[in-house]
Write a protein that holds these residues in place. Structure first.
Motif, mmCIF file in Angstrom:
data_model
loop_
_atom_site.group_PDB
_atom_site.id
_atom_site.type_symbol
_atom_site.label_atom_id
_atom_site.label_comp_id
_atom_site.label_asym_id
_atom_site.label_seq_id
_atom_site.Cartn_x
_atom_site.Cartn_y
_atom_site.Cartn_z
ATOM 1 N N UNK A 65 -7.156 -10.043 10.682
ATOM 2 C CA UNK A 65 -7.264 -10.764 11.957
ATOM 3 C C UNK A 65 -5.969 -11.493 12.304
ATOM 4 N N UNK A 66 -5.354 -12.107 11.298
ATOM 5 C CA UNK A 66 -4.182 -12.957 11.554
ATOM 6 C C UNK A 66 -2.936 -12.353 10.938
ATOM 7 N N UNK A 67 -1.807 -12.606 11.562
ATOM 8 C CA UNK A 67 -0.541 -12.067 11.083
ATOM 9 C C UNK A 67 -0.169 -12.624 9.719
ATOM 10 N N UNK A 68 -0.603 -13.852 9.412
ATOM 11 C CA UNK A 68 -0.234 -14.460 8.142
ATOM 12 C C UNK A 68 -1.224 -14.147 7.018
ATOM 13 N N UNK A 69 -2.200 -13.265 7.262
ATOM 14 C CA UNK A 69 -3.148 -12.887 6.217
ATOM 15 C C UNK A 69 -2.459 -12.032 5.158
ATOM 16 N N UNK A 70 -2.916 -12.147 3.916
ATOM 17 C CA UNK A 70 -2.364 -11.373 2.802
ATOM 18 C C UNK A 70 -2.673 -9.893 2.999
ATOM 19 N N UNK A 71 -1.671 -9.051 2.830
ATOM 20 C CA UNK A 71 -1.874 -7.613 3.006
ATOM 21 C C UNK A 71 -1.633 -6.800 1.737
ATOM 22 N N UNK A 72 -0.963 -7.360 0.741
ATOM 23 C CA UNK A 72 -0.765 -6.601 -0.494
ATOM 24 C C UNK A 72 0.501 -6.979 -1.223
ATOM 25 N N UNK A 73 0.660 -6.400 -2.412
ATOM 26 C CA UNK A 73 1.811 -6.707 -3.271
ATOM 27 C C UNK A 73 2.875 -5.614 -3.189
ATOM 28 N N UNK A 74 2.703 -4.667 -2.290
ATOM 29 C CA UNK A 74 3.608 -3.524 -2.172
ATOM 30 C C UNK A 74 2.841 -2.248 -2.468
ATOM 31 N N UNK A 75 3.001 -1.256 -1.607
ATOM 32 C CA UNK A 75 2.170 -0.063 -1.689
ATOM 33 C C UNK A 75 2.269 0.647 -3.038
ATOM 34 N N UNK A 76 3.459 1.045 -3.442
ATOM 35 C CA UNK A 76 3.577 1.822 -4.668
ATOM 36 C C UNK A 76 3.291 0.977 -5.892
ATOM 37 N N UNK A 77 3.607 -0.312 -5.831
ATOM 38 C CA UNK A 77 3.274 -1.198 -6.949
ATOM 39 C C UNK A 77 1.764 -1.232 -7.171
ATOM 40 N N UNK A 78 1.011 -1.415 -6.089
ATOM 41 C CA UNK A 78 -0.446 -1.476 -6.193
ATOM 42 C C UNK A 78 -1.032 -0.119 -6.579
ATOM 43 N N UNK A 79 -0.491 0.965 -6.036
ATOM 44 C CA UNK A 79 -0.997 2.292 -6.382
ATOM 45 C C UNK A 79 -0.752 2.611 -7.854
ATOM 46 N N UNK A 80 0.372 2.208 -8.384
ATOM 47 C CA UNK A 80 0.635 2.416 -9.817
ATOM 48 C C UNK A 80 -0.355 1.634 -10.678
ATOM 49 N N UNK A 81 -0.720 0.452 -10.215
ATOM 50 C CA UNK A 81 -1.717 -0.335 -10.946
ATOM 51 C C UNK A 81 -3.058 0.390 -10.949
ATOM 52 N N UNK A 82 -3.457 0.929 -9.793
ATOM 53 C CA UNK A 82 -4.697 1.696 -9.730
ATOM 54 C C UNK A 82 -4.648 2.894 -10.678
ATOM 55 N N UNK A 83 -3.517 3.558 -10.715
ATOM 56 C CA UNK A 83 -3.368 4.696 -11.624
ATOM 57 C C UNK A 83 -3.490 4.249 -13.081
ATOM 58 N N UNK A 84 -2.906 3.107 -13.400
ATOM 59 C CA UNK A 84 -2.975 2.588 -14.769
ATOM 60 C C UNK A 84 -4.396 2.200 -15.139
ATOM 61 N N UNK A 85 -5.117 1.601 -14.200
ATOM 62 C CA UNK A 85 -6.519 1.273 -14.446
ATOM 63 C C UNK A 85 -7.298 2.537 -14.787
ATOM 64 N N UNK A 86 -7.105 3.574 -13.986
ATOM 65 C CA UNK A 86 -7.818 4.817 -14.226
ATOM 66 C C UNK A 86 -7.539 5.390 -15.602
#
Length: 285
Positions: A65-86
């Protein structure tokens, strides 16, 4: 339907247990340690209860909703974390994508691509997700009924991908509330796909004057029990160790330490329904 899904997902366990499956995790990937810790705890619960488990985490939040809302820690950083979880926890993973260009990238790291409810009619997005060959979980738009999701399923299947999940997450009710019409679950099962109830998002209160979505987490158990009672194949539950400090959607998340007790109750509901069904079948002439 569930066995066909299991055949496409690594580590999708206990598929013959008669249980529902669970998509669960934080709203958004906040960091590696937290993601691994949450996934490990949920896997411990679900293994004990023989519930197939898919770890959920958004690598980026595009719909804020707002421009100052949290959107993430960086796309590939977060995707690598998901891969590591798996890989380390031994579970399939799911994340949402928002544009056609994201499909191929996300598919390198996760097992299920999720289409957000507001985007369920976006043809190019559905085609791009389908063409990755991954399982595609499409959330039903807040503006649609269950029958209308036939066209999303058709777009994916006609693009060469038979691995589709549909998820109910409530319908818009006025400007700032949602209501769940449980008729949508059997309606979507008519398309011969697994159907999931998104318990936590269906309890959102969007469009608040603060610009931060509200929620009714006290009703999580109610919605989850009702979904199991009407035959949901799976449940989607966002959970966090401390929802009050979560960086996204904390207002409608379930505290992680309450998840196991809820799952125990839900397995009993599923068992009671199955036993009742067996009794009724045995009484048929």
């Amino acid at each position: 339907m569930l066995q066909a899904l299991a055949n496409t997902l690594p580590h999708f366990r206990h598929t013959n247990s008669g249980q529902f499956f669970l998509m669960a995790g934080p709203c958004v990937i906040e960091g590696e340690d937290m993601a691994l810790r949450i996934a490990e705890r949920i896997k411990h619960m679900t293994d004990k209860l023989q519930i197939p488990f898919i770890f959920k985490g958004s690598y980026r939040k595009a719909n804020r909703s707002r421009l100052d809302s949290f959107t993430g820690i960086g796309d590939e950083t977060a995707l690598r974390i998901l891969q590591k979880v798996g890989r380390e926890i031994g579970v399939p993973t799911v994340t949402d994508i928002h544009e056609s260009s994201e499909a191929a990238l996300a598919a390198e790291y996760v097992d299920v691509l999720q289409i957000p409810a507001f985007l369920c009619r976006q043809t190019d997005l559905l085609i791009a997700a389908a063409q990755t060959g991954k399982v595609v979980n499409v959330k039903k738009g807040q503006f649609l009924n269950g029958e209308a999701m036939q066209w999303a399923v058709d777009k994916i299947r006609q693009s060469g991908n038979q691995h589709v999940i549909l998820t109910e997450r409530g319908n818009s009710f006025g400007y700032s509330d949602l209501v769940v019409d449980f008729r949508n679950l059997p309606a979507m099962r008519e398309f011969q796909v697994p159907v999931v109830m998104d318990v936590t998002h269906s309890l959102q209160r969007p469009n608040q004057s603060s610009g931060v979505t509200g929620g009714q987490p006290a009703l999580i158990e109610t919605i989850a029990k009702a979904a199991i009672a009407v035959g949901a194949d799976g449940l989607f539950i966002e959970t966090h160790p401390t929802p009050a400090t979560a960086l996204s959607d904390g207002a409608n998340m379930l505290p992680l330490d309450q998840l196991e007790a809820l799952l125990v109750k839900l397995t009993r509901v599923r068992q009671a329904i199955q036993e009742r069904g067996d009794v009724e079948l045995n009484q048929l002439p």
